[in-house]
Design a protein around this motif. Sequence first.
Motif, PDB file in Angstrom:
ATOM      1  N   UNK A  93      44.572  33.550  71.359  1.00 37.42           N
ATOM      2  CA  UNK A  93      44.191  32.924  70.100  1.00 37.42           C
ATOM      3  C   UNK A  93      44.244  34.277  68.972  1.00 37.42           C
ATOM      4  N   UNK A  94      44.545  35.464  69.519  1.00 37.28           N
ATOM      5  CA  UNK A  94      44.279  36.437  68.658  1.00 37.28           C
ATOM      6  C   UNK A  94      45.817  36.741  67.733  1.00 37.28           C
ATOM      7  N   UNK A  95      45.393  36.898  66.444  1.00 37.99           N
ATOM      8  CA  UNK A  95      46.442  36.751  65.659  1.00 37.99           C
ATOM      9  C   UNK A  95      47.036  38.626  65.534  1.00 37.99           C
ATOM     10  N   UNK A  96      48.443  38.587  65.595  1.00 35.52           N
ATOM     11  CA  UNK A  96      48.795  40.178  65.713  1.00 35.52           C
ATOM     12  C   UNK A  96      50.401  40.214  65.048  1.00 35.52           C
ATOM     13  N   UNK A  97      51.042  41.062  64.809  1.00 32.90           N
ATOM     14  CA  UNK A  97      52.365  40.979  64.392  1.00 32.90           C
ATOM     15  C   UNK A  97      53.448  41.483  65.539  1.00 32.90           C
ATOM     16  N   UNK A  98      54.697  40.751  65.223  1.00 30.75           N
ATOM     17  CA  UNK A  98      55.415  41.025  66.431  1.00 30.75           C
ATOM     18  C   UNK A  98      55.925  42.321  66.715  1.00 30.75           C
ATOM     19  N   UNK A  99      55.863  43.235  65.777  1.00 27.78           N
ATOM     20  CA  UNK A  99      56.367  44.871  65.915  1.00 27.78           C
ATOM     21  C   UNK A  99      55.209  45.195  66.702  1.00 27.78           C
ATOM     22  N   UNK A 100      54.003  44.672  66.840  1.00 26.06           N
ATOM     23  CA  UNK A 100      52.998  45.294  67.598  1.00 26.06           C
ATOM     24  C   UNK A 100      53.209  45.458  69.215  1.00 26.06           C
ATOM     25  N   UNK A 101      54.191  44.686  69.507  1.00 23.85           N
ATOM     26  CA  UNK A 101      54.560  44.480  70.904  1.00 23.85           C
ATOM     27  C   UNK A 101      55.686  45.552  71.288  1.00 23.85           C
ATOM     28  N   UNK A 102      56.254  46.339  70.160  1.00 21.10           N
ATOM     29  CA  UNK A 102      57.160  47.428  70.529  1.00 21.10           C
ATOM     30  C   UNK A 102      56.480  48.640  71.208  1.00 21.10           C
ATOM     31  N   UNK A 103      57.122  49.227  72.115  1.00 26.77           N
ATOM     32  CA  UNK A 103      56.666  50.297  73.011  1.00 26.77           C
ATOM     33  C   UNK A 103      57.707  51.293  73.062  1.00 26.77           C
ATOM     34  N   UNK A 104      57.106  52.456  72.432  1.00 26.69           N
ATOM     35  CA  UNK A 104      58.128  53.632  72.111  1.00 26.69           C
ATOM     36  C   UNK A 104      59.406  53.361  71.694  1.00 26.69           C
ATOM     37  N   UNK A 105      60.608  53.793  72.044  1.00 30.70           N
ATOM     38  CA  UNK A 105      61.773  53.496  71.486  1.00 30.70           C
ATOM     39  C   UNK A 105      62.563  52.358  72.224  1.00 30.70           C
ATOM     40  N   UNK A 106      61.916  51.576  73.071  1.00 32.28           N
ATOM     41  CA  UNK A 106      62.740  50.614  73.860  1.00 32.28           C
ATOM     42  C   UNK A 106      62.792  49.195  73.016  1.00 32.28           C
ATOM     43  N   UNK A 107      64.028  48.812  73.049  1.00 30.40           N
ATOM     44  CA  UNK A 107      63.999  47.417  72.500  1.00 30.40           C
ATOM     45  C   UNK A 107      63.170  46.177  72.690  1.00 30.40           C
ATOM     46  N   UNK A 108      62.717  45.395  71.585  1.00 27.43           N
ATOM     47  CA  UNK A 108      61.849  44.391  72.118  1.00 27.43           C
ATOM     48  C   UNK A 108      62.702  43.223  72.029  1.00 27.43           C
ATOM     49  N   UNK A 109      62.570  42.425  73.249  1.00 34.24           N
ATOM     50  CA  UNK A 109      63.488  41.307  73.527  1.00 34.24           C
ATOM     51  C   UNK A 109      62.546  40.038  73.562  1.00 34.24           C
ATOM     52  N   UNK A 110      62.969  38.911  72.767  1.00 38.86           N
ATOM     53  CA  UNK A 110      62.137  37.884  72.552  1.00 38.86           C
ATOM     54  C   UNK A 110      62.932  36.652  73.202  1.00 38.86           C
ATOM     55  N   UNK A 111      61.979  35.850  74.089  1.00 40.55           N
ATOM     56  CA  UNK A 111      62.797  34.817  74.814  1.00 40.55           C
ATOM     57  C   UNK A 111      62.047  33.623  74.723  1.00 40.55           C
ATOM     58  N   UNK A 112      62.948  32.691  73.923  1.00 40.94           N
ATOM     59  CA  UNK A 112      62.217  31.340  73.400  1.00 40.94           C
ATOM     60  C   UNK A 112      62.362  30.139  74.332  1.00 40.94           C
ATOM     61  N   UNK A 113      61.705  29.360  74.857  1.00 42.83           N
ATOM     62  CA  UNK A 113      61.857  28.445  75.677  1.00 42.83           C
ATOM     63  C   UNK A 113      60.735  27.441  75.596  1.00 42.83           C
ATOM     64  N   UNK A 114      60.656  26.393  76.331  1.00 40.83           N
ATOM     65  CA  UNK A 114      59.916  25.285  76.431  1.00 40.83           C
ATOM     66  C   UNK A 114      59.802  24.802  77.720  1.00 40.83           C
TER      67      UNK A 114
END
Length: 116
Positions: A93-114
Amino acid sequence: LQKILILLQVTLSVVVGKTLMILFPSAMKRYILKMGEKSRMNRNPKFSYENWGPTFFSFKYLQFVLKVKWKRLEDEAYEGHPAPNTPVVTLGGEVCHLLDFMKDNRPLILNFGSCT
């Protein structure tokens, strides 16, 4: 410039809507109820039109619509441009921002599913 155009568009629609509510209250009630059917607002029997209908085309309505539309301007993604930093909610339930999940210079991969 985009915010000014959105301000003019939303303000005009609120002024026209409010004017029509004053001049033709029953016709506008039917129109708003049809909009409520699309959004399922009127499926709750304890939440009648009198609770939410008159709020359409009010000053608070104008503020809310402007806030949402202006926020969506920030969420648009364009090829070759930086990714938008869209707000997200964690499972806790914590609100944060998408780019908060970036680590160093690694790409951020989003996987959407249901799961159903």
